[in-house]
Design an enzyme around this catalytic site. Structure first.
Site, PDB file in Angstrom:
ATOM      1  N   ARG A   1       0.852  -1.189   0.000  1.00  0.00           N
ATOM      2  CA  ARG A   1       0.000   0.000   0.000  1.00  0.00           C
ATOM      3  C   ARG A   1       0.893   1.247   0.000  1.00  0.00           C
ATOM      4  O   ARG A   1       1.124   1.852  -1.038  1.00  0.00           O
ATOM      5  CB  ARG A   1      -0.958  -0.047   1.201  1.00  0.00           C
ATOM      6  CG  ARG A   1      -2.163   0.877   1.073  1.00  0.00           C
ATOM      7  CD  ARG A   1      -1.860   2.321   1.358  1.00  0.00           C
ATOM      8  NE  ARG A   1      -1.450   2.515   2.753  1.00  0.00           N
ATOM      9  CZ  ARG A   1      -0.975   3.665   3.206  1.00  0.00           C
ATOM     10  NH1 ARG A   1      -0.862   4.716   2.396  1.00  0.00           N
ATOM     11  NH2 ARG A   1      -0.583   3.793   4.457  1.00  0.00           N
TER      12      ARG A   1
ATOM     13  N   HIS B   1      -6.993  -0.597   2.695  1.00  0.00           N
ATOM     14  CA  HIS B   1      -6.988   0.824   3.052  1.00  0.00           C
ATOM     15  C   HIS B   1      -8.235   1.475   2.464  1.00  0.00           C
ATOM     16  O   HIS B   1      -8.744   1.037   1.425  1.00  0.00           O
ATOM     17  CB  HIS B   1      -5.733   1.490   2.483  1.00  0.00           C
ATOM     18  CG  HIS B   1      -5.111   2.500   3.389  1.00  0.00           C
ATOM     19  ND1 HIS B   1      -4.728   3.737   2.953  1.00  0.00           N
ATOM     20  CD2 HIS B   1      -4.792   2.449   4.698  1.00  0.00           C
ATOM     21  CE1 HIS B   1      -4.189   4.414   3.960  1.00  0.00           C
ATOM     22  NE2 HIS B   1      -4.203   3.651   5.033  1.00  0.00           N
TER      23      HIS B   1
ATOM     24  N   HIS C   1       2.697   5.086  12.495  1.00  0.00           N
ATOM     25  CA  HIS C   1       2.971   5.143  11.057  1.00  0.00           C
ATOM     26  C   HIS C   1       3.931   6.309  10.864  1.00  0.00           C
ATOM     27  O   HIS C   1       3.523   7.473  10.849  1.00  0.00           O
ATOM     28  CB  HIS C   1       1.663   5.358  10.289  1.00  0.00           C
ATOM     29  CG  HIS C   1       1.840   5.426   8.795  1.00  0.00           C
ATOM     30  ND1 HIS C   1       1.754   4.314   7.982  1.00  0.00           N
ATOM     31  CD2 HIS C   1       2.106   6.468   7.973  1.00  0.00           C
ATOM     32  CE1 HIS C   1       1.949   4.668   6.726  1.00  0.00           C
ATOM     33  NE2 HIS C   1       2.178   5.984   6.686  1.00  0.00           N
TER      34      HIS C   1
ATOM     35  N   HIS D   1      39.786  -1.797  11.589  1.00  0.00           N
ATOM     36  CA  HIS D   1      38.506  -2.509  11.654  1.00  0.00           C
ATOM     37  C   HIS D   1      38.667  -3.986  11.297  1.00  0.00           C
ATOM     38  O   HIS D   1      38.144  -4.873  11.982  1.00  0.00           O
ATOM     39  CB  HIS D   1      37.492  -1.875  10.692  1.00  0.00           C
ATOM     40  CG  HIS D   1      36.988  -0.546  11.166  1.00  0.00           C
ATOM     41  ND1 HIS D   1      35.644  -0.253  11.251  1.00  0.00           N
ATOM     42  CD2 HIS D   1      37.648   0.565  11.577  1.00  0.00           C
ATOM     43  CE1 HIS D   1      35.500   0.991  11.702  1.00  0.00           C
ATOM     44  NE2 HIS D   1      36.710   1.505  11.897  1.00  0.00           N
TER      45      HIS D   1
END
Ligand code: HCA
Ligand code: CU
Length: 380
Positions: free
Chosen positions: A11, A75, A197, A291
């Site tokens: 959606r 929706h 949301h 690293h």
């Protein structure tokens, strides 16, 4: 901690510029999301187009047949026609949205606050009368007067909605504010559960989602690869990893995130950058000498969680940033034995090749052959 994911790739995700899913793709993505373990799938807005309608119909069929287990949502605008279309499809839940900020009331719906409350009550009741669960979305909730937002949420609840989505429609929240907002709403509007949301316009969607959960939200809206209007919403892979790391909850099967991300990348046509969290090509690739030496000794030095949790593996690249540990490890893996002095010489060559982006294994072998004067055959 009670929290689940509503995936809205089908959606909100399809509202990304340039993204359209075919019916087949919609069904395949829904199946993959259900297998991934999301609690809810917002399958589309059926009133938008016939193919979305058809896709949702097929998804609902798979749900009935037990092939899909997530709750399926359609929706809907706060208009009866949309509600009818969604309820005809027999989705598990209808998500009805209405813009409740003064900006939306004035510029979009041209309704007063009072009229809006009546419209919301009316449409939610109408949907409930069709025997379907309802989530009400307060669109633009985060730019809405707080007292009025509470009224809106109570109105939707009293009309029959058992979930309220608080939409940060333009993505302006930040975490402290988000937590306060949700704590307040949970206290002021008992009897419903809240969704967050969160749009990512300021890059804080994941952080806001976590803060909302701390404030009492129980569902986080997310999309695979963070798709959605403008810059999108919460990316599923990042929020799922964050929930695992901070709260030790598995909202989805983490080791399947990569394959779902690739599927959506393919069907959406939106190519993901290599530095994307969790599923990006470089999410577990190291570079600087310090690293790489660290991860070769103990990967926890530069990894917040092992890549294997996400079905991935670690790697490192070799260029001018490289140190001796990486070069030694790489030649060992290639089955080539170099002494300390030779390794130093190889490293010096790597460091003095200005502008070289990557040294591949063949390049490294070539340098080693030049340095040692021997023909080096890597182990097959
Ligand atoms: C939209 C608006 C929405 C709704 C969110 C929700 C928003 O595009 O229709 O239903 O929870 O961001 O406000 O996506
Ligand atoms: Cu949205």
């Amino acid at each position: 901690m009670k929290v689940g994911i509503l995936d809205s790739t089908l959606r909100e995700g399809e509202q990304t510029p340039g993204v359209v899913f075919t019916t087949e793709q919609r069904v395949e993505i829904a199946k993959a999301l259900s297998d991934l373990g999301v609690s809810m799938i917002e399958a589309g807005h059926p009133a938008v187009s016939p193919d979305i309608y058809e896709g949702i119909k097929r998804i609902v069929k798979l749900k009935r047949e037990g092939e899909i287990t997530s709750e399926i949502l359609g929706h809907s605008r706060a208009v009866k026609r949309d509600v009818e279309i969604a309820s005809e499809l027999e989705v598990d839940r209808i998500a009805i949205f209405y813009g409740v900020s003064d900006i939306h009331l004035k510029a979009k719906t041209k309704t007063t606050r009072e009229e809006a409350l009546n419209i919301i009550a009316d449409v939610v009741q109408y949907a409930k009368a069709h025997g379907v669960k309802v989530r009400f979305t307060a669109e633009d909730a985060t730019r809405t007067d707080l007292d009025y937002l509470v009224k809106v949420a109570r109105t939707a609840r009293d009309a029959g909605a058992d979930r309220i989505s608080i939409a940060d429609t333009v993505g302006i929240l930040y975490p402290v504010k988000t937590r306060e907002l949700f704590s307040y709403l949970v206290k002021e509007v008992p009897g419903v559960e809240f969704d967050i949301h969160a749009h990512n316009d300021l890059g804080m969607a994941v952080a806001n989602a976590l803060a909302a959960v701390e404030g009492g939200a129980t569902i986080i809206h997310a999309t695979v690869n963070g798709l959605g209007e403008r810059v999108g919403i919460v990316p599923l892979q990042a929020v799922a990893a964050a929930l695992k790391y901070h709260f030790n909850v598995d909202v989805v099967k983490l080791d399947r995130l990569s394959s779902v991300a690739s599927l959506v990348e393919k069907y959406s046509g939106i190519t993901m950058p290599p530095n994307f969290p969790i599923t990006g090509d470089y999410a577990f690739v190291h570079k600087a000498g310090v690293h790489v030496a660290g991860i070769l000794n103990d990967p926890r030095t530069y990894e917040f969680m092992p890549p294997e949790v996400f079905g991935r593996s670690r790697d490192y690249v070799i260029d001018k940033y490289t140190g001796k540990h990486a070069v030694k490890d790489r030649f060992e893996r290639l089955g080539v034995k170099l002494d300390d002095r030779e390794l130093e010489q190889v490293l010096a060559r790597i460091k003095s090749s200005e502008g070289t982006r990557y040294f591949r294994d063949v390049d490294l072998l070539e340098i080693a052959e030049e340095v040692t004067g021997k023909v080096l055959k890597p182990r097959p």
